[in-house]
Design a protein around this motif. Structure first.
Motif, PDB file in Angstrom:
ATOM      1  N   PRO A  18      11.547  49.199  64.794  1.00 31.19           N
ATOM      2  CA  PRO A  18      12.448  48.215  65.389  1.00 31.19           C
ATOM      3  C   PRO A  18      13.090  47.363  64.291  1.00 31.19           C
ATOM      4  O   PRO A  18      12.442  47.035  63.294  1.00 31.19           O
ATOM      5  N   ASP A  19      14.360  47.059  64.447  1.00 30.71           N
ATOM      6  CA  ASP A  19      15.083  46.268  63.460  1.00 30.71           C
ATOM      7  C   ASP A  19      14.687  44.806  63.627  1.00 30.71           C
ATOM      8  O   ASP A  19      15.366  44.014  64.283  1.00 30.71           O
ATOM      9  N   ASP A  20      13.563  44.464  63.013  1.00 30.23           N
ATOM     10  CA  ASP A  20      13.031  43.112  63.135  1.00 30.23           C
ATOM     11  C   ASP A  20      12.502  42.645  61.778  1.00 30.23           C
ATOM     12  O   ASP A  20      12.619  43.348  60.773  1.00 30.23           O
ATOM     13  N   GLU A  21      11.929  41.474  61.761  1.00 31.04           N
ATOM     14  CA  GLU A  21      11.413  40.890  60.525  1.00 31.04           C
ATOM     15  C   GLU A  21      10.334  41.777  59.900  1.00 31.04           C
ATOM     16  O   GLU A  21      10.290  41.945  58.670  1.00 31.04           O
ATOM     17  N   LYS A  22       9.478  42.382  60.720  1.00 32.98           N
ATOM     18  CA  LYS A  22       8.412  43.246  60.203  1.00 32.98           C
ATOM     19  C   LYS A  22       9.000  44.445  59.453  1.00 32.98           C
ATOM     20  O   LYS A  22       8.521  44.810  58.379  1.00 32.98           O
ATOM     21  N   PHE A  23      10.048  45.056  60.016  1.00 36.70           N
ATOM     22  CA  PHE A  23      10.682  46.198  59.347  1.00 36.70           C
ATOM     23  C   PHE A  23      11.268  45.757  58.003  1.00 36.70           C
ATOM     24  O   PHE A  23      11.098  46.435  56.986  1.00 36.70           O
ATOM     25  N   CYS A  24      11.949  44.622  57.984  1.00 31.16           N
ATOM     26  CA  CYS A  24      12.534  44.116  56.744  1.00 31.16           C
ATOM     27  C   CYS A  24      11.456  43.861  55.691  1.00 31.16           C
ATOM     28  O   CYS A  24      11.656  44.156  54.504  1.00 31.16           O
ATOM     29  N   GLY A  39      20.613  55.646  49.822  1.00 31.15           N
ATOM     30  CA  GLY A  39      21.593  55.677  50.897  1.00 31.15           C
ATOM     31  C   GLY A  39      21.597  54.395  51.706  1.00 31.15           C
ATOM     32  O   GLY A  39      20.885  53.439  51.410  1.00 31.15           O
ATOM     33  N   SER A  40      22.413  54.408  52.705  1.00 30.07           N
ATOM     34  CA  SER A  40      22.564  53.252  53.587  1.00 30.07           C
ATOM     35  C   SER A  40      21.546  53.311  54.716  1.00 30.07           C
ATOM     36  O   SER A  40      21.104  54.400  55.097  1.00 30.07           O
ATOM     37  N   PRO A  41      21.199  52.167  55.283  1.00 27.28           N
ATOM     38  CA  PRO A  41      20.328  52.184  56.456  1.00 27.28           C
ATOM     39  C   PRO A  41      21.068  52.797  57.643  1.00 27.28           C
ATOM     40  O   PRO A  41      22.300  52.820  57.676  1.00 27.28           O
ATOM     41  N   ALA A  42      20.313  53.293  58.577  1.00 26.31           N
ATOM     42  CA  ALA A  42      20.864  53.817  59.832  1.00 26.31           C
ATOM     43  C   ALA A  42      20.229  53.050  60.982  1.00 26.31           C
ATOM     44  O   ALA A  42      19.072  52.639  60.896  1.00 26.31           O
ATOM     45  N   VAL A  43      20.986  52.839  62.037  1.00 27.92           N
ATOM     46  CA  VAL A  43      20.463  52.170  63.221  1.00 27.92           C
ATOM     47  C   VAL A  43      20.902  52.922  64.473  1.00 27.92           C
ATOM     48  O   VAL A  43      21.941  53.588  64.488  1.00 27.92           O
ATOM     49  N   ASP A  48      16.168  50.059  74.737  1.00 25.34           N
ATOM     50  CA  ASP A  48      15.467  48.782  74.795  1.00 25.34           C
ATOM     51  C   ASP A  48      15.709  47.913  73.574  1.00 25.34           C
ATOM     52  O   ASP A  48      15.802  46.703  73.669  1.00 25.34           O
ATOM     53  N   GLN A  49      15.762  48.553  72.402  1.00 24.98           N
ATOM     54  CA  GLN A  49      15.881  47.793  71.161  1.00 24.98           C
ATOM     55  C   GLN A  49      16.602  48.613  70.099  1.00 24.98           C
ATOM     56  O   GLN A  49      16.740  49.827  70.230  1.00 24.98           O
ATOM     57  N   VAL A  50      17.038  47.929  69.055  1.00 24.54           N
ATOM     58  CA  VAL A  50      17.673  48.593  67.920  1.00 24.54           C
ATOM     59  C   VAL A  50      16.571  49.128  67.010  1.00 24.54           C
ATOM     60  O   VAL A  50      15.633  48.409  66.664  1.00 24.54           O
ATOM     61  N   ILE A  51      16.673  50.417  66.643  1.00 19.29           N
ATOM     62  CA  ILE A  51      15.725  51.062  65.736  1.00 19.29           C
ATOM     63  C   ILE A  51      16.450  51.310  64.415  1.00 19.29           C
ATOM     64  O   ILE A  51      17.556  51.850  64.398  1.00 19.29           O
ATOM     65  N   ALA A  52      15.808  50.919  63.326  1.00 22.11           N
ATOM     66  CA  ALA A  52      16.401  51.068  61.998  1.00 22.11           C
ATOM     67  C   ALA A  52      15.643  52.127  61.203  1.00 22.11           C
ATOM     68  O   ALA A  52      14.457  52.379  61.438  1.00 22.11           O
TER      69      ALA A  52
END
Length: 63
Positions: A18-24, A39-43, A48-52
């Motif tokens: 999930p694209d959240d603080e934990k992922f960062c 490369g660049s991130p993908a989302v 339900d939520q954005v996945i990175a």
């Protein structure tokens, strides 16, 4: 810096979640270990939520 990642980690990693603080923080932790962005991130949106996703390569002595 060594030419191998620590703790038996692979030279290539693809972090996803999930694209959240934990992922960062996971990406930041890998960068602190010596990985570099590849490369660049993908989302995407799973309904339900954005996945990175972010690919990382181990930074060798030539980098």
């Amino acid at each position: 810096m060594t030419d191998q990642p620590p703790n038996g980690l692979p030279r290539y990693r693809l972090l996803t979640g999930p694209d959240d603080e934990k992922f960062c923080h996971r990406v930041s932790d890998a960068l602190e270990l010596g990985y570099r962005l590849y490369g660049s991130p993908a989302v995407t949106f799973d309904g339900d939520q954005v996945i990175a996703a972010q690919a990382l390569l181990w930074r060798d002595e030539q980098s």
